[in-house]
Write an enzyme that holds these catalytic residues in place. Structure first.
Site, PDB file in Angstrom:
ATOM      1  N   HIS A 171       0.828  -1.216   0.000  1.00  0.00           N
ATOM      2  CA  HIS A 171       0.000   0.000   0.000  1.00  0.00           C
ATOM      3  C   HIS A 171       0.862   1.267   0.000  1.00  0.00           C
ATOM      4  O   HIS A 171       2.060   1.236   0.294  1.00  0.00           O
ATOM      5  CB  HIS A 171      -0.920   0.011   1.228  1.00  0.00           C
ATOM      6  CG  HIS A 171      -0.152   0.016   2.528  1.00  0.00           C
ATOM      7  ND1 HIS A 171       0.424   1.156   3.044  1.00  0.00           N
ATOM      8  CD2 HIS A 171       0.137  -0.989   3.390  1.00  0.00           C
ATOM      9  CE1 HIS A 171       1.023   0.864   4.191  1.00  0.00           C
ATOM     10  NE2 HIS A 171       0.872  -0.436   4.420  1.00  0.00           N
ATOM     11  N   GLU A 188      -2.725  -7.014   7.392  1.00  0.00           N
ATOM     12  CA  GLU A 188      -1.390  -6.998   7.989  1.00  0.00           C
ATOM     13  C   GLU A 188      -1.358  -7.795   9.288  1.00  0.00           C
ATOM     14  O   GLU A 188      -2.397  -7.979   9.958  1.00  0.00           O
ATOM     15  CB  GLU A 188      -0.953  -5.544   8.246  1.00  0.00           C
ATOM     16  CG  GLU A 188       0.460  -5.381   8.807  1.00  0.00           C
ATOM     17  CD  GLU A 188       1.568  -5.893   7.893  1.00  0.00           C
ATOM     18  OE1 GLU A 188       1.567  -7.110   7.622  1.00  0.00           O
ATOM     19  OE2 GLU A 188       2.437  -5.091   7.492  1.00  0.00           O
TER      20      GLU A 188
END
Length: 206
Positions: free
Chosen positions: A9, A82
């Site tokens: 990201h 994550e």
């Protein structure tokens, strides 16, 4: 032949100040949005058949910007979120280094042995991430010359790359993953090849 573009990201405010994010849902910063737009404008893939993403906002927003380029819908995969850093989430790295110097050293030198209170281990994270990747591979493997984009996170990408390269988790920090880094995995006759790692060539277009 199948190709997977594995992307980290864009930049977040927490990235910018060295704060542990983990499973905390932090949004992209203005710079992170710009990085994602540059990646979309200069994407190594000229076509894409599907885009998968971690459901966390920083990854999903990056994925949406890419998806708009290819007129695709982002498919969220919870297993790509994550790693949970438990009690470390929301803390500055420098504070963790002062409060838990032994664990902080182990984080970088022996991540495979690290145990943070209320957190996942890197091994647990790798298992769920690779299960998700395998499902994506199985879904698209029958398609001719399929191109798939997966948008996730720094630690997730590292443990995935460790699995494809067949290297131990202990060496995960030897793999750099900058914000909006591009990694390309290519399948050829059943063998997977890491064709590109940690490319940020698109950011040179700034």
């Amino acid at each position: 032949m199948m190709k997977i573009m594995l992307v980290r990201h864009g930049l977040t405010p927490w990235n910018g100040i060295g704060k542990m994010q983990g499973s905390s849902d932090v949004h992209l910063s203005p710079d992170g949005l710009h990085q994602a737009r540059l990646l979309a404008a200069h994407c190594p893939f000229h076509t894409a058949d599907a885009i998968y993403s971690s459901p966390l906002a920083r990854a999903e927003t990056t994925a949406i910007i890419l998806a708009n380029k290819f007129n695709l819908h982002v498919q969220n995969v919870p297993e790509l979120r994550e790693i949970s850093f438990g009690d470390w989430e929301g803390k500055l790295l420098r504070d963790i280094a002062k409060e838990e110097p032994e664990n902080f050293e182990k984080f970088f030198m022996q991540p495979d042995e690290l145990k943070i209170p209320n957190a996942e281990t890197f091994r647990q994270t790798q298992i769920r991430a690779m299960e998700a990747i395998q499902k994506i591979i199985d879904k698209h493997s029958a398609e001719k010359n399929s191109h798939v984009i997966v948008v996730a996170h720094g630690a997730i990408n590292r443990v995935i790359l460790c699995a494809f390269l067949d290297i131990p988790i202990r060496k995960m920090w030897s793999i750099a993953q900058f914000n909006t880094a591009v990694n390309i995995l290519r399948e050829d006759d059943g063998n997977w090849i890491v064709e590109l790692m940690n490319s940020t060539a698109h950011l040179e277009k700034i």
